[in-house]
Design a protein around this motif. Structure first.
Motif, short mmCIF file in Angstrom:
data_model
loop_
_atom_site.label_atom_id
_atom_site.label_comp_id
_atom_site.label_asym_id
_atom_site.label_seq_id
_atom_site.Cartn_x
_atom_site.Cartn_y
_atom_site.Cartn_z
N PHE A 247 13.73 3.72 7.58
CA PHE A 247 12.63 4.48 6.99
C PHE A 247 11.52 3.53 6.54
CE2 PHE A 247 10.58 5.95 3.08
CZ PHE A 247 9.99 7.12 3.54
N THR A 248 10.27 3.95 6.77
CA THR A 248 9.11 3.14 6.41
C THR A 248 8.06 4.03 5.75
OG1 THR A 248 9.49 1.70 8.30
CG2 THR A 248 7.36 1.54 7.23
N LEU A 249 7.54 3.57 4.62
CA LEU A 249 6.39 4.20 3.96
C LEU A 249 5.24 3.21 4.00
CD1 LEU A 249 4.92 6.25 2.12
CD2 LEU A 249 5.99 5.09 0.17
N GLY A 250 4.09 3.65 4.52
CA GLY A 250 2.95 2.75 4.66
C GLY A 250 1.71 3.27 3.97
N ILE A 251 0.94 2.33 3.40
CA ILE A 251 -0.35 2.62 2.76
C ILE A 251 -1.33 1.58 3.25
CG2 ILE A 251 -1.61 2.85 0.59
CD1 ILE A 251 1.05 3.51 -0.76
N LYS A 252 -2.49 2.02 3.75
CA LYS A 252 -3.53 1.11 4.23
C LYS A 252 -4.88 1.53 3.69
CE LYS A 252 -1.24 -0.32 8.54
NZ LYS A 252 0.07 0.25 8.17
N VAL A 253 -5.67 0.53 3.30
CA VAL A 253 -6.98 0.78 2.69
C VAL A 253 -8.01 -0.14 3.34
CG1 VAL A 253 -8.32 0.80 0.55
CG2 VAL A 253 -5.89 1.42 0.51
N PRO A 254 -9.12 0.38 3.84
CA PRO A 254 -10.19 -0.49 4.34
C PRO A 254 -10.95 -1.11 3.16
CG PRO A 254 -10.86 1.80 4.53
CD PRO A 254 -9.44 1.82 4.05
N ILE A 255 -11.23 -2.41 3.24
CA ILE A 255 -11.92 -3.09 2.15
C ILE A 255 -13.42 -3.16 2.41
CG2 ILE A 255 -12.08 -5.24 0.83
CD1 ILE A 255 -9.54 -3.60 0.36
N PHE A 256 -13.79 -3.72 3.55
CA PHE A 256 -15.22 -3.85 3.85
C PHE A 256 -15.38 -3.99 5.35
CE2 PHE A 256 -19.59 -4.54 3.02
CZ PHE A 256 -20.02 -5.47 3.94
N GLY A 257 -16.49 -3.48 5.88
CA GLY A 257 -16.80 -3.61 7.30
C GLY A 257 -18.06 -2.83 7.64
N ALA A 258 -18.36 -2.79 8.93
CA ALA A 258 -19.55 -2.10 9.42
C ALA A 258 -19.29 -1.66 10.85
CB ALA A 258 -20.79 -2.99 9.34
#
Length: 233
Positions: free
Chosen positions: A190-201
Motif C-alpha cells: 500500500f502507498t499513500l502519496g502527496i505531491k505539491v508544485p512549488i514554483f514553475g511556469a
C-alpha cells in the motif's frame, strides 16, 4: 632368736629401705595438656525418612532468576523500503487521474495523465505530468516508512483560447517547475502519496507572459497526483 623373730626383722628392714628411696623431682613432672574440645556436630534431622537409613537433608532453596521478557518479533522483519526497487500504480483524487511510478533505491520517476478533465471540458483542456527526482527516507527501516521526494516536473498540455470575434484555437503548452512530495510505503504494498508544485511556469507560442505561472499551476492541478492511493510491487 627364734626363726619367727628373724623373718619379722627382715621385713622391717625392707620396709625401711622402701621408705628411704627419694621421690621424683618437681621439675621432672610435666603437666599433661588438656585435650582440645571436640567440634560441634550438626544435629541430624529427626524427621522420619523413607527406609531404614538416616533422614535426608533437603537442599537449600534457590531464589528464581528473573528472566527479562522477550519482545515479540514483527510479522515481517524490518527492511529499508527506501533502498528497494519497486513499481507502483496509483489513482489520484483528481478527476480520472492515473499515475505510474518507478522507485530505484533513491531515484524516483513518475508519469501521470488525466482522462477526466478532457472529457468534462469536451477536449478543450488537458495536461499530463512527468517528474523525476531524489528520495530521502524520513523514518528508520520498519514495516512502514515515510519518504520525502524532491523532483522536477514537466507538464505537456493544451488549452483552447477564444478571440474577440468568437474564434477559438487550441494552444499547446509545456510547464516546467519543481515540487516536493511525501509517500507512505507499507510492506504490504500500500502507498499513500502527496505531491505539491512549488514554483514553475508554462510557455507556448500564443500565451502571454502574464499567464505563464498561472498555466503552470493549472496544469499541475489537472495532472499532478496531489493526493493518490496505490500499490507497489
Amino acid at each position: 632368736m627364734s626363726g619367727a623373730g628373724r623373718w619379722v626383722a627382715l621385713w622391717a628392714c625392707l620396709a625401711s629401705l622402701a621408705w628411704a628411696q627419694p621421690g621424683p623431682s618437681p621439675a621432672a613432672v610435666q603437666p599433661v595438656p588438656d585435650a582440645p574440645p571436640a567440634p560441634l556436630q550438626p544435629i541430624p534431622d529427626a524427621s522420619p525418612a523413607s527406609g531404614d537409613g538416616p533422614a535426608e537433608v533437603p537442599p537449600p532453596a534457590v531464589a528464581p532468576v528473573a528472566v527479562p521478557p522477550t519482545e515479540k518479533a514483527p510479522l515481517f522483519p524490518p527492511v529499508n523500503i527506501a533502498d528497494q526497487i519497486h513499481f507502483g500504480v496509483h489513482a489520484g483524487v483528481n478527476i480520472g487521474l492515473i499515475a505510474l511510478d518507478l522507485h530505484v533505491r533513491r531515484s524516483y520517476t513518475f508519469f501521470a495523465g488525466n482522462m477526466g478533465v478532457p472529457l468534462v471540458t469536451n477536449g478543450e483542456l488537458g495536461a499530463t505530468a512527468l517528474g523525476s527526482g531524489y528520495s530521502f527516507p524520513l523514518s528508520p527501516p520498519d514495516e512502514s516508512m515515510w519518504v520525502l521526494d524532491v523532483f522536477g516536473v514537466a507538464n505537456p498540455g493544451w488549452r483552447t483560447t477564444y478571440d474577440q470575434f468568437g474564434g477559438y484555437s487550441k494552444q499547446a503548452f509545456v510547464g516546467l517547475g519543481v515540487g516536493i512530495g511525501f509517500r507512505l510505503l507499507h510492506w504490504s504494498g500500500f502507498t499513500l502519496g502527496i505531491k505539491v508544485p512549488i514554483f514553475g511556469a508554462a510557455i507556448n507560442g500564443g500565451t502571454r507572459s502574464s499567464d505563464w505561472v498561472g498555466i503552470f499551476y493549472l496544469a499541475n492541478v489537472i495532472a499532478l497526483p496531489i493526493v493518490s492511493f496505490g500499490y507497489h510491487w
